[in-house]
Write a protein that holds these residues in place. Structure first.
Motif, mmCIF file in Angstrom:
data_model
loop_
_atom_site.group_PDB
_atom_site.id
_atom_site.type_symbol
_atom_site.label_atom_id
_atom_site.label_comp_id
_atom_site.label_asym_id
_atom_site.label_seq_id
_atom_site.Cartn_x
_atom_site.Cartn_y
_atom_site.Cartn_z
ATOM 1 N N ARG A 171 38.856 0.809 115.214
ATOM 2 C CA ARG A 171 37.858 1.512 113.455
ATOM 3 C C ARG A 171 38.872 1.356 113.353
ATOM 4 O O ARG A 171 38.930 1.631 111.771
ATOM 5 N N ALA A 172 40.562 1.527 113.484
ATOM 6 C CA ALA A 172 41.582 1.014 112.871
ATOM 7 C C ALA A 172 41.961 0.146 111.789
ATOM 8 O O ALA A 172 42.228 0.426 110.775
ATOM 9 N N VAL A 173 41.737 -0.906 112.580
ATOM 10 C CA VAL A 173 41.993 -2.524 112.966
ATOM 11 C C VAL A 173 40.563 -2.500 111.008
ATOM 12 O O VAL A 173 41.174 -3.426 110.005
ATOM 13 N N PHE A 421 34.450 8.191 120.614
ATOM 14 C CA PHE A 421 35.664 8.472 119.796
ATOM 15 C C PHE A 421 34.579 7.152 119.207
ATOM 16 O O PHE A 421 34.743 6.035 119.754
ATOM 17 N N PRO A 422 34.546 7.342 117.554
ATOM 18 C CA PRO A 422 33.699 6.219 116.896
ATOM 19 C C PRO A 422 34.392 5.512 116.449
ATOM 20 O O PRO A 422 35.698 4.799 116.706
ATOM 21 N N LEU A 423 33.440 4.239 117.263
ATOM 22 C CA LEU A 423 34.153 2.679 117.305
ATOM 23 C C LEU A 423 34.414 2.249 115.814
ATOM 24 O O LEU A 423 34.968 1.048 115.052
ATOM 25 N N ASN A 424 33.525 2.374 114.633
ATOM 26 C CA ASN A 424 33.003 2.389 113.333
ATOM 27 C C ASN A 424 33.593 2.472 112.571
ATOM 28 O O ASN A 424 34.282 3.972 112.700
ATOM 29 N N GLU A 561 46.993 7.829 119.033
ATOM 30 C CA GLU A 561 48.798 8.281 118.146
ATOM 31 C C GLU A 561 48.780 7.038 117.855
ATOM 32 O O GLU A 561 49.300 7.421 116.312
ATOM 33 N N ILE A 562 48.588 6.043 118.342
ATOM 34 C CA ILE A 562 49.480 4.886 117.673
ATOM 35 C C ILE A 562 48.385 4.087 116.885
ATOM 36 O O ILE A 562 48.784 3.744 115.177
ATOM 37 N N PHE A 563 47.914 4.498 117.134
ATOM 38 C CA PHE A 563 46.466 4.233 115.567
ATOM 39 C C PHE A 563 46.361 4.764 114.531
ATOM 40 O O PHE A 563 46.074 4.376 113.187
ATOM 41 N N SER A 564 46.767 6.503 114.893
ATOM 42 C CA SER A 564 47.029 7.545 113.871
ATOM 43 C C SER A 564 48.032 6.501 112.450
ATOM 44 O O SER A 564 47.694 6.459 112.258
ATOM 45 N N ALA A 565 49.071 6.122 113.507
ATOM 46 C CA ALA A 565 49.774 6.155 112.870
ATOM 47 C C ALA A 565 49.861 4.898 111.996
ATOM 48 O O ALA A 565 50.772 4.946 110.694
ATOM 49 N N LEU A 566 49.542 3.846 112.580
ATOM 50 C CA LEU A 566 48.873 2.669 111.850
ATOM 51 C C LEU A 566 48.263 2.833 110.702
ATOM 52 O O LEU A 566 48.235 1.969 109.368
ATOM 53 N N TYR A 576 40.418 8.806 109.550
ATOM 54 C CA TYR A 576 40.398 7.925 111.431
ATOM 55 C C TYR A 576 40.051 9.023 112.606
ATOM 56 O O TYR A 576 39.368 8.813 112.869
ATOM 57 N N THR A 577 40.783 10.175 111.876
ATOM 58 C CA THR A 577 40.904 10.834 112.751
ATOM 59 C C THR A 577 40.106 12.022 112.297
ATOM 60 O O THR A 577 39.364 12.785 113.135
#
Ligand SMILES: Nc1nc2c(c(=O)[nH]1)N[C@H]1C(S)=C(S)[C@@H](COP(=O)(O)OP(=O)(O)OC[C@H]3O[C@@H](n4cnc5c(=O)[nH]c(N)nc54)[C@H](O)[C@@H]3O)O[C@H]1N2
Ligand SMILES: Nc1nc2c(c(=O)[nH]1)N[C@H]1C(S)=C(S)[C@@H](COP(=O)(O)OP(=O)(O)OC[C@H]3O[C@@H](n4cnc5c(=O)[nH]c(N)nc54)[C@H](O)[C@@H]3O)O[C@H]1N2
Ligand SMILES: [Mo]
Length: 839
Positions: A171-173, A421-424, A561-566, A576-577
């Motif tokens: 999701r994040a990337v 948690f959503p993938l897309n 948290e890692i991907f929230s930060a990204l 994202y969140t």
């Protein structure tokens, strides 16, 4: 902020003392240490509930330490694997800090990639690490485009629907830009592609006929390449282990003569030894020859069910000429013909065919037999055998491809389970870099061809009726799987990875995938965060709360948290969140499930009540028979095949024109094979790399107290027959060098009567620990994928062929190099000087 030294020392102290893994695994010293620890008075003791692939647990937490793990009361057949959990949390291989590979730190994407794997890393702070990650995503999207980024398909990431780490990465990337994704998996790559053409669904992940029915109705149960007693220890969601109760009943029925069971397997499996049932040996990788001869017997002796075939199947007329030697190789597939190949005496083949035809026979296939070259063929041939027997859709008859997995066969409660948690991306949203130009390369590749893409950039391969053009991607992101365990042929991987500019690995353990990465980010374990999970992957037995046992250790963080930060780096964090934190997500997923279960009339308590109690259970479901509705009415409940019927011959597959997967099953020789097959003069032993009895793939290998229970001289065991050991002067407990033209490894000899001559086993998931980064370096611990073959099963499925592998071995003489697989990176300063470190 880095974790203070004091906390680190405390955590280290916990390794010896807190590895309280139950009396059977405790050494006297560890037991003593544990007593000392529990003398600490100021710590509060609590019992908390959590989940894992290996089962639901109650964990005793003293202060901020997990000191004991017990199975949830509901679990009547817990696995010893849960005893490895403290070692998982407190292992020496935990990633403690964000780390960057030395040469990449200095030269970024222009680094010297031949140094990949030298394990020298520089410690950085979280902000710097996430900045680097983000800058690389930007660079790759701007300089190349989406074809240059590979987001590798997720594997056995920890359970928990909220923190399912692959979803967070994808999701994040995906909010940042598009990438090259993957299709298929390592488990059932061949099966899931072939079976929809034959039986109308993938079958491999389908619920199977209930055990209640099998135990009542079957006369004969045939476990074909299948070791459920070993493999049911783990499940995709938190495992309930309910299936074991039925195996206990089966064992009784075998003992009393009510049911016959046969394991068709080259080795005497754990299942065979547990059930104390009959063994049908077969030469490795030759099952198709054996099954062809069984089909030949059924036809010649007129034992096949013409009426069933008339009503439910198509294409026997196109298959029989092959069986009779009128097409292809022009050889009649007699039992005498098969005997030469599969090593089963012709009369025994006939007997087995007759036995199956004269009884209500349930065939249950495992998956290892399709994880080999031409792996599509045994699954297709199995379906044809079942079709000839005419019992598909009958209670206790027919064929299953899933009963060894996640308690399939335990009837489902029918309740809805929590979503994830959503993938897309959310509907209507687009990536920051909305570039969809893959420059002619495919945007999705078969998962196990990911290394081919680097070795043969731009190559066009066949895949399931299409062409795939392999993109020479420049950056890879790996999370929730361990590519340097799961993929085949390490030295080929080493070569391929030299073409990669940037590799990001996110894990809680310093796996070989981290060693070969550039940016390594420490996630926390599932025991260091709150979550929610389905209890029972197919039984949908309940919903489980996963209470955070302790705070994230060292400098690790939840993937969320890692991907929230990204996402914060490009202003998409809120999207994202969706503005929800961890507990809000968990409550949201629970409440969605409550709404769903209004429809199924299964009321659920409030979230607060559920969270407090730790679980909610649903009633048992009704017994069920696979394919029964098709049998009842093949018109209304037509199969999902092109014709709606079982396809003995597939026009569709024939139309693809593949040499290695034609319109019907064919016996094809393998690229390499033991027992007189190609290459066996130099490498006479078949190496099977089955799924581990004491681990989940590479997970728990790092758990030292658990590893001590099976390792030999600190190395992974290589199982072998007494004959093969004696012929090479090897004794139980010796170190062994196993090798072929692809690589070499050191392992510890485990001599066992379960193994016939010509067959050795190293369980997959043993951590890779080469002596150095150079290609060909010996592996010091015993990762079987140092030796395995990295080719697709066929043009149809392009699935992994790990079990097509032959080797030779010798007693290891001289001083063996130390095991390098465990214990994390070598921390260096930016000039490359080693520093005194706890990393
Ligand atoms: N030779 C051979 N090779 C095989 C097989 C075989 O039979 N023989 N089997 C194949 C099969 S079927 C499979 S399924 C694959 C399995 O291959 P993988 O799925 O790659 O195996 P795992 O060891 O389970 O890797 C999971 C990784 O995710 C990490 N992880 C766990 N939880 C989290 C989390 O919350 N966050 C993050 N960031 N990381 C987490 C774990 O520490 C671990 O490193 O192996 C394949 N490889
Ligand atoms: N304990 C434990 N359980 C697991 C896992 C784990 O890591 N640990 N992983 C899970 C996952 S992801 C998966 S995909 C499944 C894997 O499930 P499978 O792929 O079915 O399991 P394996 O253990 O690799 O092999 C099962 C049996 O096949 C036999 N076999 C291998 N090759 C041949 C052959 O050519 N012919 C015949 N007749 N038999 C053959 C082996 O000897 C073995 O007894 O297991 C799941 N369960
Ligand atoms: Mo798997």
């Amino acid at each position: 902020m880095d974790l203070p030294r004091r906390d680190f020392l405390k955590a280290m102290a916990a390794i010896s003392g807190a590895a309280l893994v139950g009396p059977s695994l405790l050494t006297a010293r560890a037991a003593q240490a544990q007593t000392d620890d529990s003398a600490m008075t100021d710590d509060i003791t609590t019992w908390k509930i959590s989940g894992s692939h290996f089962g639901a647990i109650r964990a005793k937490v003293v202060g901020d330490r997990v000191v004991e793990v017990q199975p949830l009361e509901f679990d009547e057949h817990p696995t010893d694997m849960i005893k490895g959990i403290p070692g998982l949390i407190y292992g020496t291989s935990r990633i403690r800090y964000p780390m960057v590979r030395l040469d990449w730190y200095k030269n970024r994407h222009n680094s010297d990639t031949t140094k990949r794997g030298d394990n020298r890393f520089v410690r950085v702070g979280w902000d710097e690490a996430i900045d680097m990650f983000y800058e690389e995503l930007e660079r790759v999207q701007k300089d190349y485009g989406p074809w240059a980024l590979h987001t590798a398909g997720v594997g056995w990431r920890s359970v928990g629907q909220m923190h399912s780490c692959g979803n967070h990465m994808v999701r994040a990337v995906g909010m940042h830009g598009r990438s090259v994704g993957t299709i298929g998996d390592y488990s059932t790559g061949a099966g899931q592609v072939i079976l929809p053409y034959i039986l109308g669904s993938t079958e491999v992940y389908s619920q199977g006929t209930s055990w209640d029915v099998i135990l009542e109705e079957s006369d004969l149960v045939v476990f074909w390449a299948n070791d459920p007693i070993k493999n049911l220890q783990v499940g995709w969601n938190t495992e309930t282990h309910e299936a074991y109760a039925y195996y206990a009943q089966l064992k009784d029925k075998i003992a009393s003569g009510d049911i016959r069971a046969i394991c068709v397997d080259p080795v005497r499996s754990k299942t065979l030894n547990y059930l104390d049932c009959e063994h049908q040996y077969v030469n490795p990788m030759t099952d198709v020859a054996m099954m062809l001869a069984m089909a030949h017997t059924l036809v010649k002796e007129d034992l096949y069910d013409k009426e069933f075939i008339e009503t439910y199947a198509l294409g026997l007329d196109r298959f029989l000429p092959y069986l009779e030697g009128e097409t292809e190789d022009m050889v009649e597939k007699t039992p005498e013909w098969a005997e030469e190949i599969c090593g089963v005496p012709a009369d025994q083949i006939r007997e087995l065919a007759r036995l199956m035809a004269s009884n209500r026979t349930q065939l249950v296939f495992g998956w290892a037999v399709q994880r080999q070259q031409h792996g599509e063929q045994p699954y297709w041939m199995g379906a044809i055998l079942a079709t000839l027997l005419g019992q598909i859709g009958l209670p206790g008859g027919g064929i299953s491809y899933s009963h060894h997995y996640s308690s399939v066969g335990v009837s489902s409660s029918g309740a809805a389970m929590p979503g994830s948690f959503p993938l897309n991306l959310d509907p209507g949203r687009f990536p920051k870099h909305d570039n969809n130009n893959y420059q002619g390369y495919s945007n999705v590749i078969p998962i196990s061809r990911a290394i081919d893409a680097l070795i043969e950039p731009g190559k066009e391969i066949d895949f399931n009726g299409h062409k795939v053009k392999l993109p020479p991607y420049k950056m890879g992101i790996f999370t929730g799987h361990n590519q340097w365990h799961r993929h085949q042929d390490r030295n080929r991987m080493k070569e391929a990875y030299q073409t990669l500019e940037t590799v990001v690995a996110i894990d809680y353990n310093w796996t070989a995938t981290c060693r070969f990465a550039d940016i390594v980010l420490p996630a926390c374990t599932p025991f260091e965060r709150n979550d929610i999970d389905a209890y029972g992957s197919y039984s949908n037995r309940g919903i489980l709360a996963m209470h955070k046992l302790i705070d994230p250790m060292y400098n690790s963080r939840p993937d969320f948290e890692i991907f929230s930060a990204l996402c914060r780096r490009f202003n998409r964090e809120l999207e994202y969140t969706r503005g929800k934190n961890e507990m809000e997500w968990i409550e949201f997923l629970y409440n969605e499930c409550v709404t769903e279960n209004v429809r199924t009339e299964m009321p659920m308590p409030s979230f607060a009540e559920f969270w407090e109690k730790g679980y909610h259970m649903f009633p048992e479901g009704k017994p069920w028979v696979r394919h029964a509705s098709f049998r009842d009415d093949p018109e209304v409940n037509a199969l999902g095949t092109p014709s709606g019927f079982i396809e003995i011959f597939s026009r569709k597959i024939e139309s693809f024109g593949y040499d290695d997967c034609k319109g019907h099953p064919i016996w094809m020789e393998k690229a390499e094979r033991s027992h007189g097959g190609p290459g066996s003069d130099r490498f006479p032993l078949w190496l099977q790399s089955v799924h581990p009895d004491n681990r989940l793939h590479s997970q728990l290998c790092e758990s030292e107290p658990l590893r001590e229970t099976y390792a030999i001289q600190g190395r992974e065991p290589i199982y072998m027959s007494p004959q093969d050991a004696a012929a090479r002067g090897i004794e139980h407990g010796d170190l062994v060098r196993a090798y072929n033209d692809r690589g070499q490894l050191i392992a510890g000899a485990h001599v066992s009567d379960n193994f016939p001559p010509g067959i050795v086993r190293i369980e997959e998931g043993a951590w890779y620990g080469p002596t150095g980064p150079e290609i060909g370096a010996i592996d010091t611990y015993g990762d079987p994928n140092t030796l395995t073959l990295d080719i697709g099963t066929s043009s149809l499925a392009q699935a992994p062929s790990a079990n097509t592998c032959i080797v030779e071995m010798e007693k290891f003489v001289g001083e063996a190099p130390a095991v390098t697989a465990f214990g994390g990176p070598t921390e260096v300063d930016p000039d490359g000087n080693p520093i005194e470190s706890d990393a």
